[in-house]
Design an enzyme around this catalytic site. Structure first.
Site, PDB file in Angstrom:
ATOM      1  N   PRO A  12     -38.271  19.419 -14.626  1.00 26.39           N
ATOM      2  CA  PRO A  12     -38.914  19.662 -13.389  1.00 26.39           C
ATOM      3  C   PRO A  12     -37.839  19.530 -11.924  1.00 26.39           C
ATOM      4  CG  PRO A  12     -39.245  17.424 -14.115  1.00 26.39           C
ATOM      5  CD  PRO A  12     -38.503  18.173 -15.188  1.00 26.39           C
ATOM      6  N   ASP A  48     -40.599  23.498 -19.216  1.00 29.20           N
ATOM      7  CA  ASP A  48     -40.558  24.021 -20.556  1.00 29.20           C
ATOM      8  C   ASP A  48     -40.871  25.236 -20.851  1.00 29.20           C
ATOM      9  OD1 ASP A  48     -40.054  22.921 -23.553  1.00 29.20           O
ATOM     10  OD2 ASP A  48     -41.967  24.516 -23.376  1.00 29.20           O
ATOM     11  N   MET A  63     -49.869  24.321 -11.108  1.00 32.59           N
ATOM     12  CA  MET A  63     -49.873  25.306  -9.971  1.00 32.59           C
ATOM     13  C   MET A  63     -51.238  25.455  -9.481  1.00 32.59           C
ATOM     14  SD  MET A  63     -47.666  28.272 -12.410  1.00 32.59           S
ATOM     15  CE  MET A  63     -48.451  27.680 -14.008  1.00 32.59           C
ATOM     16  N   VAL A  99       0.890  -1.252  -0.046  1.00 27.30           N
ATOM     17  CA  VAL A  99      -0.034   0.154   0.109  1.00 27.30           C
ATOM     18  C   VAL A  99       0.761   1.193   0.099  1.00 27.30           C
ATOM     19  CG1 VAL A  99      -1.829   1.430   1.293  1.00 27.30           C
ATOM     20  CG2 VAL A  99      -1.886  -1.155   1.059  1.00 27.30           C
ATOM     21  N   ASP A 101     -35.222  30.712 -12.547  1.00 27.29           N
ATOM     22  CA  ASP A 101     -36.555  30.805 -11.969  1.00 27.29           C
ATOM     23  C   ASP A 101     -36.287  30.353 -10.311  1.00 27.29           C
ATOM     24  OD1 ASP A 101     -37.958  31.869 -13.760  1.00 27.29           O
ATOM     25  OD2 ASP A 101     -39.032  29.654 -14.137  1.00 27.29           O
ATOM     26  N   LYS A 118     -40.763  34.433  -9.720  1.00 26.13           N
ATOM     27  CA  LYS A 118     -42.006  35.348  -9.409  1.00 26.13           C
ATOM     28  C   LYS A 118     -42.437  34.876  -8.094  1.00 26.13           C
ATOM     29  CE  LYS A 118     -43.122  35.271 -14.421  1.00 26.13           C
ATOM     30  NZ  LYS A 118     -41.947  34.217 -14.788  1.00 26.13           N
ATOM     31  N   LEU A 135      10.978  -2.511   7.423  1.00 22.07           N
ATOM     32  CA  LEU A 135      11.376  -3.118   6.063  1.00 22.07           C
ATOM     33  C   LEU A 135      10.668  -2.541   5.007  1.00 22.07           C
ATOM     34  CD1 LEU A 135      10.751  -6.816   7.589  1.00 22.07           C
ATOM     35  CD2 LEU A 135      13.012  -5.748   7.309  1.00 22.07           C
TER      36      LEU A 135
END
Length: 495
Positions: A225, A303, A383, A23, A248, A270, A44
């Site tokens: 979304p 969209d 909405m 390692v 947004d 908004k 070692l």
């Protein structure tokens, strides 16, 4: 973010590796590649480490670990099989404010060694914060196939030209566009063909070409979304070319993280009761930044052309002579239905779909409720959380059956998605009981009864099962970690 990512310059800096096994050998190899001055402390050494000592490439401290070994080191790596010794090394290094990595022990480590993709001078490092190193290696293997080996020479060529490019293009927006052409156009293609001389000549030719004027533009981009995996490749490209992003309020952070880091991000969400004023402000911001020669991305949830006021924004840009383009996004009706296991059309249940917005009283007063109440069609109501009682009352009053199934999808496609199912008679009561909040989309029609059987994403639907459908069997859904998905998507785009 659990860890702060950074790249360390270890050239000619002292690094201590405690341990002399296989390692430690791997850690030493990586450190030598970074030109660190490596000392290995262990009784070692492996034959390979002994060979490096004989060649003078590393130093060796033989014997049992001593605290003084840490003195003057910039980094320490504990790579022994003795957990107690590793903990001691970590404690002593921490006391001296020296970063330490304990192999296979994230809790004791103050820095982690990532999986690396080397396209020098470009280095890509992947970390799982020490939680899942095998996942990091898997991602590295995938990204290795996506990142061409010509990236390194391309970065080196750009570095040689950097000062001249800055002098030639003092305007930041123009400089970014020049780099975009340099790094993705003919020069990059010549390097992929292993033609470095031709690539250098093409770069010189591009640098000597007449300097264009800074002309701004706007790209209307659908963000979908929320799930970044639903973003289109064209949308990703626009986000990485943007100087300014007007987004947004509900665009997810995961999507914003895919954008270019140094782009200006301005939230233009908004608020209820103030749509018109905010829309005027959005128009003004688009015009201001485009006239300043910036590439503006107007990033909209879902969209842009489905209840997104995209048409109004394009009309404004057209009236003011601003160039624009549109990148469609997956609208909420498609995504929420798919993620809730609701097919919007079905031969046995629905031959048409109606997309409806119910965000305010005035919009609901203009709806043709008699047509919306007809059977064998699917309603997708955007909405509509605040107006659910009105939607329910109007549909019942115009003849829609009280037992008509519905699926109310909150935060569709996101990790926190919830689905509430039931029948029209109980719609508003179930929404109150489960405290459904915006953003949520209502899907109403016979197809909604399939949600409990076909839902595959997130938690099981809430609410009462529809009588006509059997209860869904338990399911186990394999999930790809969202962070891994985001990083892979970013790498695909940049490749």
């Amino acid at each position: 973010m659990k860890l702060y990512p950074l790249f360390a310059d270890l050239s000619r800096r002292a690094v201590l590796v405690v341990g002399g096994g296989a390692v430690a050998e791997r850690k030493v190899a990586a450190l030598l590649a970074a030109k660190a001055q490596v000392t290995v402390g262990a009784p070692l050494l492996t034959p390979q480490l002994e060979s490096l000592v004989r060649k003078g490439r590393i130093a060796h401290r033989a014997g049992v670990f001593e605290a003084s070994w840490i003195d003057h080191a910039w980094l320490v790596v504990a790579a022994t099989s003795d957990q107690a010794l590793n903990a001691q090394v970590a404690e002593l290094a921490t006391l001296q404010r020296i970063f330490v990595n304990v192999v296979d022990d994230a809790q004791l480590s103050s820095f982690h060694v990532p999986a690396v993709i080397d396209r020098s001078p470009v280095i890509v490092a992947i970390s799982s914060s020490g939680e899942a190193p095998m996942l990091g290696r898997l991602l590295r293997e995938r990204l290795e196939t996506l990142l061409d080996h010509s990236i390194g020479p391309l970065a080196a060529l750009a570095a040689r030209l950097r000062k001249r490019i800055r002098r030639r293009y003092p305007d930041l927006a123009l400089r970014r566009r020049f780099y975009q052409k340099l790094l993705t156009g003919p020069v990059a293609e010549l390097l992929r063909r292993n033609q470095p001389e031709a690539a250098a000549a093409a770069a010189e030719q591009a640098l000597a070409a007449p300097r264009p004027d800074a002309v701004g533009s706007v790209v209307l981009v659908g963000a979908g979304p929320g799930d970044p995996g639903l973003l289109t490749l064209r949308a990703l490209r626009a986000l990485n070319e943007a100087d300014v992003i007007l987004h947004d309020r509900l665009v997810s952070l995961d999507i914003l993280e895919l954008a270019r880091r140094d782009a200006d991000r301005i939230e233009v969400g908004k608020q209820a009761g103030n749509h018109h004023a905010t829309q005027d402000q959005i128009h003004a911001l688009m015009l201001e930044h485009a006239r300043a020669g910036k590439r503006v991305v107007r990033l909209k949830g879902g969209d842009p052309f489905v209840f997104g006021r995209g048409g109004e924004e394009l009309e404004f840009l057209h009236e003011h002579g601003i160039a624009f383009e549109v990148v469609p996004g997956i609208t909420a009706a498609l995504a929420c239905a798919a993620y809730a296991g609701v097919p919007l059309t079905h031969r046995d249940h629905a031959q048409s779909v109606r997309l409806v917005t119910a965000h305010c009283r005035s919009s609901m007063d203009t709806l043709d409720w008699a047509a919306l109440a007809q059977e064998r069609q699917t309603l997708a109501v955007y909405m509509g959380v605040a107006g659910l009682e009105t939607v329910q009352a109007q549909l019942l009053a115009h003849g829609r059956a009280a037992e008509t199934p519905f699926a109310l999808v909150e935060n569709g496609s996101r990790a926190e998605q919830r689905v509430v199912t039931g029948t029209l008679a109980d719609l508003s009561e179930l929404a109150r009981r489960h405290d459904v909040r915006s953003p949520a989309l209502l899907i109403l029609g016979e197809v909604a009864s399939l949600s409990r059987r076909l839902a595959w994403f997130g938690a099981e639907p809430l609410g009462a099962p529809v009588a006509s459908e059997p209860a869904a069997p338990p399911r186990v859904v394999p999930r790809i970690p969202r962070r891994a998905a985001v990083e892979t998507l970013r790498a695909i785009h940049r490749a």
